[in-house]
Design an enzyme around this catalytic site. Structure first.
Site, short mmCIF file in Angstrom:
data_model
loop_
_atom_site.label_atom_id
_atom_site.label_comp_id
_atom_site.label_asym_id
_atom_site.label_seq_id
_atom_site.Cartn_x
_atom_site.Cartn_y
_atom_site.Cartn_z
N GLU A 29 0.84 -1.19 0.00
CA GLU A 29 0.00 0.00 0.00
C GLU A 29 0.88 1.25 0.00
O GLU A 29 1.78 1.38 0.84
CB GLU A 29 -0.95 0.02 1.20
CG GLU A 29 -1.87 1.24 1.20
CD GLU A 29 -3.01 1.15 2.20
OE1 GLU A 29 -3.66 2.19 2.42
OE2 GLU A 29 -3.25 0.05 2.75
N ASP A 64 -2.50 12.20 -2.25
CA ASP A 64 -2.41 13.65 -2.39
C ASP A 64 -2.58 13.99 -3.87
O ASP A 64 -1.83 13.51 -4.71
CB ASP A 64 -1.06 14.13 -1.88
CG ASP A 64 -0.95 15.64 -1.79
OD1 ASP A 64 -1.57 16.35 -2.61
OD2 ASP A 64 -0.25 16.14 -0.89
N TYR A 87 -10.62 9.38 4.46
CA TYR A 87 -10.58 10.34 3.36
C TYR A 87 -11.80 10.16 2.47
O TYR A 87 -12.37 11.14 1.99
CB TYR A 87 -9.29 10.17 2.57
CG TYR A 87 -8.05 10.48 3.38
CD1 TYR A 87 -7.72 11.80 3.71
CD2 TYR A 87 -7.23 9.46 3.84
CE1 TYR A 87 -6.60 12.08 4.47
CE2 TYR A 87 -6.11 9.75 4.60
CZ TYR A 87 -5.80 11.06 4.91
OH TYR A 87 -4.69 11.34 5.68
N GLU A 88 -12.19 8.93 2.24
CA GLU A 88 -13.40 8.68 1.46
C GLU A 88 -14.62 9.27 2.18
O GLU A 88 -15.47 9.93 1.56
CB GLU A 88 -13.59 7.18 1.27
CG GLU A 88 -14.87 6.81 0.54
CD GLU A 88 -15.19 5.33 0.67
OE1 GLU A 88 -15.36 4.68 -0.36
OE2 GLU A 88 -15.27 4.83 1.81
#
Length: 245
Positions: free
Chosen positions: A73, A154, A226-227
């Protein structure tokens, strides 16, 4: 060197006009001053989980037992996706990279109790990397990864910063080299500029099947903060599954 349909993985798609990526894709590693607990996590816990780059030629050997697969990841943020994946797939050796100290501490804080930073047992199938992810990707053998994740990176929205985006023609070739044929690269983004960029770059490369993205998180994908923030703000995330040819 691995090839895809006769194309060497060192090739760069000519359709995308972008400068080569810089040696460092990220900005500051540390924002606000860290609390004592965070300092201990970085000083005492992180070294116990850090991926040993000198053993990258045999990545399966760095885990507590031989993994059935190895996943990677890039930029794990607060670490909730890492925890969800490792809990759901204990047989997988998971390498997770994040350069920002607050993100590293967020994950490490969930792994060890207070005052046990140097002694608490740690997940034996998880290894962390706190520098540029490309350093590990470059050191890994060809076709050594079974899955790759890039979750809400980002976006670097300004055009002059396009070279800093991880989805970059040269990085796509790097990812293709280390991924096994038939393996997948999952990418998610809520930023319109980055979404258009992913479409442009991935439509011009020869290494991955690149179908249109899903607009609803697919089964088997875990949510991230973040989602959640993107959806709460009214932004539409897109979810790509790129399959290595």
């Amino acid at each position: 060197m691995t090839e895809a349909k006769g194309q060497p993985v060192t090739g760069q798609p000519e359709a995308v006009d972008v400068k080569p990526p810089p040696e460092r894709l990220y900005g500051r590693q540390r924002g606000h001053p860290l609390r004592p607990r965070q300092e201990r996590l970085l000083d005492e816990t992180l070294p116990r989980l850090r991926f040993p780059l000198e053993r990258a030629a045999d990545p399966a050997s760095v885990f507590g037992h031989t993994p059935e697969q190895i996943w990677f990841e890039v930029g794990f943020g607060g670490g909730e996706h890492v925890l969800a994946q490792t809990n759901a797939h204990p047989e997988v050796g998971y390498i997770a990279s994040e350069v920002f100290h607050n993100g590293l501490c967020s994950l490490l804080n969930k792994l060890v109790p207070v005052e046990q930073e140097a002694t608490a047992p740690l997940p034996d199938m998880l290894r962390l990397w706190d520098d540029d992810a490309r350093l590990v990707l470059r050191a890994l053998p060809d076709a050594s990864l079974d899955r790759l994740f890039l979750m809400f990176p980002d976006p670097w929205p300004k055009a002059r910063h396009a070279k800093r985006r991880f989805v970059h023609p040269q990085n796509v070739a790097l990812c293709a080299r280390v991924l096994k044929p038939g393996s997948v690269w999952r990418v998610a983004s809520d930023d319109p500029t980055y979404q258009a960029w992913v479409q442009e770059v991935m439509s011009a490369q020869p290494y991955f099947e690149a179908p249109p993205p899903a607009t609803v998180r697919p089964d088997g994908w875990f949510p991230t903060r973040y989602e959640a923030k993107a959806i709460a703000a009214g932004r539409q995330p897109l979810y790509w599954t790129f399959t290595r040819r």
